[in-house]
Design an enzyme around this catalytic site. Sequence first.
Site, PDB file in Angstrom:
ATOM      1  N   GLY A  52     -29.796   6.648  16.427  1.00  0.00           N
ATOM      2  CA  GLY A  52     -30.668   7.974  16.312  1.00  0.00           C
ATOM      3  C   GLY A  52     -31.769   8.433  15.212  1.00  0.00           C
ATOM      4  N   GLN A  79     -36.282  13.930   9.469  1.00  0.00           N
ATOM      5  CA  GLN A  79     -35.618  13.072   8.784  1.00  0.00           C
ATOM      6  C   GLN A  79     -36.322  11.454   7.947  1.00  0.00           C
ATOM      7  OE1 GLN A  79     -31.757  12.258  11.926  1.00  0.00           O
ATOM      8  NE2 GLN A  79     -31.262  12.373   9.935  1.00  0.00           N
ATOM      9  N   CYS A  91     -24.124  11.724  10.172  1.00  0.00           N
ATOM     10  CA  CYS A  91     -25.907  12.086   9.978  1.00  0.00           C
ATOM     11  C   CYS A  91     -26.236  10.613   8.780  1.00  0.00           C
ATOM     12  CB  CYS A  91     -25.940  13.553   9.473  1.00  0.00           C
ATOM     13  SG  CYS A  91     -28.500  13.808   8.999  1.00  0.00           S
ATOM     14  N   LEU A  92     -27.050   9.777   9.181  1.00  0.00           N
ATOM     15  CA  LEU A  92     -27.924   9.464   7.512  1.00  0.00           C
ATOM     16  C   LEU A  92     -28.782   9.876   6.676  1.00  0.00           C
ATOM     17  CD1 LEU A  92     -29.956   6.836  10.198  1.00  0.00           C
ATOM     18  CD2 LEU A  92     -27.682   6.497   9.066  1.00  0.00           C
ATOM     19  N   HIS A 109     -28.275  16.405  18.643  1.00  0.00           N
ATOM     20  CA  HIS A 109     -27.546  16.035  16.857  1.00  0.00           C
ATOM     21  C   HIS A 109     -29.074  15.393  16.001  1.00  0.00           C
ATOM     22  CE1 HIS A 109     -26.776  14.422  12.773  1.00  0.00           C
ATOM     23  NE2 HIS A 109     -27.124  14.499  12.811  1.00  0.00           N
ATOM     24  N   GLU A 110     -29.806  14.797  16.993  1.00  0.00           N
ATOM     25  CA  GLU A 110     -31.200  14.660  16.953  1.00  0.00           C
ATOM     26  C   GLU A 110     -32.079  15.964  17.528  1.00  0.00           C
ATOM     27  OE1 GLU A 110     -31.554  12.368  14.895  1.00  0.00           O
ATOM     28  OE2 GLU A 110     -30.074  11.426  15.484  1.00  0.00           O
ATOM     29  N   HIS A 158     -32.225  18.542  15.018  1.00  0.00           N
ATOM     30  CA  HIS A 158     -32.729  17.916  13.141  1.00  0.00           C
ATOM     31  C   HIS A 158     -34.251  18.490  13.268  1.00  0.00           C
ATOM     32  CE1 HIS A 158     -30.549  15.545  10.495  1.00  0.00           C
ATOM     33  NE2 HIS A 158     -30.196  14.562  11.455  1.00  0.00           N
TER      34      HIS A 158
HETATM   35 NI    NI Z   1     -28.530  13.182  11.496  1.00  0.00          NI
END
Ligand code: NI
Length: 175
Positions: free
Chosen positions: A46, A51, A90-91, A132-133, A136
């Site tokens: 995702g 991001q 998380c990236l 989670h997304e 963001h």
């Molecule tokens: Ni994330």
Amino acid sequence: MAVLSVRRYGDPVLRRRARPVDEVTPEVERLVDDMIDTMYDEVGIGLAAPQVGASLRLMVVADEDGRGAQALVNPVIVEQGGSVTAEEGCLSLPGIFAPVTRAEWVRLEARDLTGRPVSLRARHLRARVFQHEIDHLDGVLFIDRVDAVTRDRIKRRIKKQGFAADAAAHRAFAL
Ligand code: NI
């Protein structure tokens, strides 16, 4: 198509509330293509537009095998239930993982790139990805959802060590 650089914790775009996508322009379509490339390159399942530096209510998700990428425009969680705690990453915070409690299932409504309404039900990991997304898009990071002691420990660690150069270990859970 291009792999974009993923913004990391500390970048103000990650703390901004993203604005709705009014129209799917060719630029938005290109952004989605690039987000999908970026998600696959990072072995994520995702990725939210903030991001990659675009403050728009737009996200891409893959299935749990990392295939079947799908773009969701202006997604909203309209129903949710249950509660489950699981390790999350998380990236934008590479190498950081902590248990986060979230709804066990959600129903999400969004539009696809053609403007058609989409309604998706998800449980377990996929429900976690959706939550989670969407966080963001509201400028919320998973470390905001852990207990204060854990959050302080994570922040101290980031301050001291930054992010690991090779944060590949269980990256598959990074969203
Ligand atoms: Ni994330």
